[in-house]
Design a protein around this motif. Sequence first.
Motif, short mmCIF file in Angstrom:
data_model
loop_
_atom_site.label_atom_id
_atom_site.label_comp_id
_atom_site.label_asym_id
_atom_site.label_seq_id
_atom_site.Cartn_x
_atom_site.Cartn_y
_atom_site.Cartn_z
N LEU A 19 2.52 1.86 -3.73
CA LEU A 19 1.58 2.09 -4.25
C LEU A 19 0.86 3.89 -4.28
CD1 LEU A 19 -1.02 1.50 -5.97
CD2 LEU A 19 -2.38 0.94 -4.22
N GLN A 20 0.96 4.14 -2.70
CA GLN A 20 0.63 5.33 -2.48
C GLN A 20 1.76 6.25 -3.19
OE1 GLN A 20 -2.27 6.97 -1.07
NE2 GLN A 20 -1.40 8.62 -1.19
N THR A 21 3.55 6.20 -2.97
CA THR A 21 4.55 6.65 -3.94
C THR A 21 3.86 7.20 -5.36
OG1 THR A 21 5.58 5.44 -1.36
CG2 THR A 21 6.80 6.57 -4.25
N LYS A 22 3.34 5.53 -5.85
CA LYS A 22 3.13 5.96 -7.66
C LYS A 22 2.39 6.62 -7.75
CE LYS A 22 5.42 1.07 -8.75
NZ LYS A 22 5.67 0.31 -10.12
N MET A 23 0.97 6.59 -6.58
CA MET A 23 0.29 7.54 -6.96
C MET A 23 0.58 9.29 -7.12
SD MET A 23 -2.61 5.51 -5.29
CE MET A 23 -4.27 6.71 -5.16
N ASN A 24 1.21 9.36 -5.77
CA ASN A 24 1.60 11.33 -5.53
C ASN A 24 2.63 11.01 -6.97
OD1 ASN A 24 0.36 11.40 -3.24
ND2 ASN A 24 2.44 10.60 -1.99
N LEU A 61 0.55 -1.47 -0.18
CA LEU A 61 -0.02 0.16 -0.13
C LEU A 61 0.64 1.65 -0.05
CD1 LEU A 61 -3.07 1.33 0.22
CD2 LEU A 61 -3.24 0.58 2.39
N ALA A 62 1.92 1.55 0.77
CA ALA A 62 3.08 2.30 0.41
C ALA A 62 3.34 3.08 -0.53
CB ALA A 62 3.41 1.77 1.72
#
Length: 196
Positions: free
Chosen positions: A39-44, A36-37
């Motif tokens: 994925l959050q980095t890629k989304m940012n 999840l972390a």
Amino acid sequence: MLSAGAGRAIRCREQGAALIEVLVSILIVSFGLLALAGLQTKMNAALLESYQRAQALTLLEDMTQRIQANQNQSVDYVAASLGTGATEPADCTTLGTRAQQDRCEWSKALKGAAVTADGVNVGSMIGARGCVEQLQPANPASGICQPAIYRVTVAWQGLNATVVPAAICGAGEYGSDDSFRKVVSARVIVPLPGCS
């Protein structure tokens, strides 16, 4: 019937099995949180890429409208590179022609001058550059009536590598690998009204 010592041994084994189950569950949850972390980095990063593209399209539209509004001086808008690395006066209104003033203002907008924080321009893309090329000169000769065509391009440094853009604006300005250079372009046609 089980003796008291045998019953205690079974309960200890059951408690040990429960402890192993809890540890396995914690391990599975921690892997899920790590994913999840990531994925959050890629989304940012994708969000920033999207923001930069939206800014580039806004600046692209700005310059195309400036050229269309000042068609008589359209050839004066041609510039190899504006924005990052270009120098312009503090006050663009001191320049001679409307086209020079527009180029100066657009160069400042590419540098993010519209939004500042603590005196630093922060309202634009990373390393934004703009180019205006003349693709076809106007030819008002009778029977030809060829309109002028310009290409306005905005280039910036992206966060993810992609295919190297065909447009040359900003080429080689973002390190040795041009796959991080992003561009958007638009053509501006300056018609020749009354030409026959």
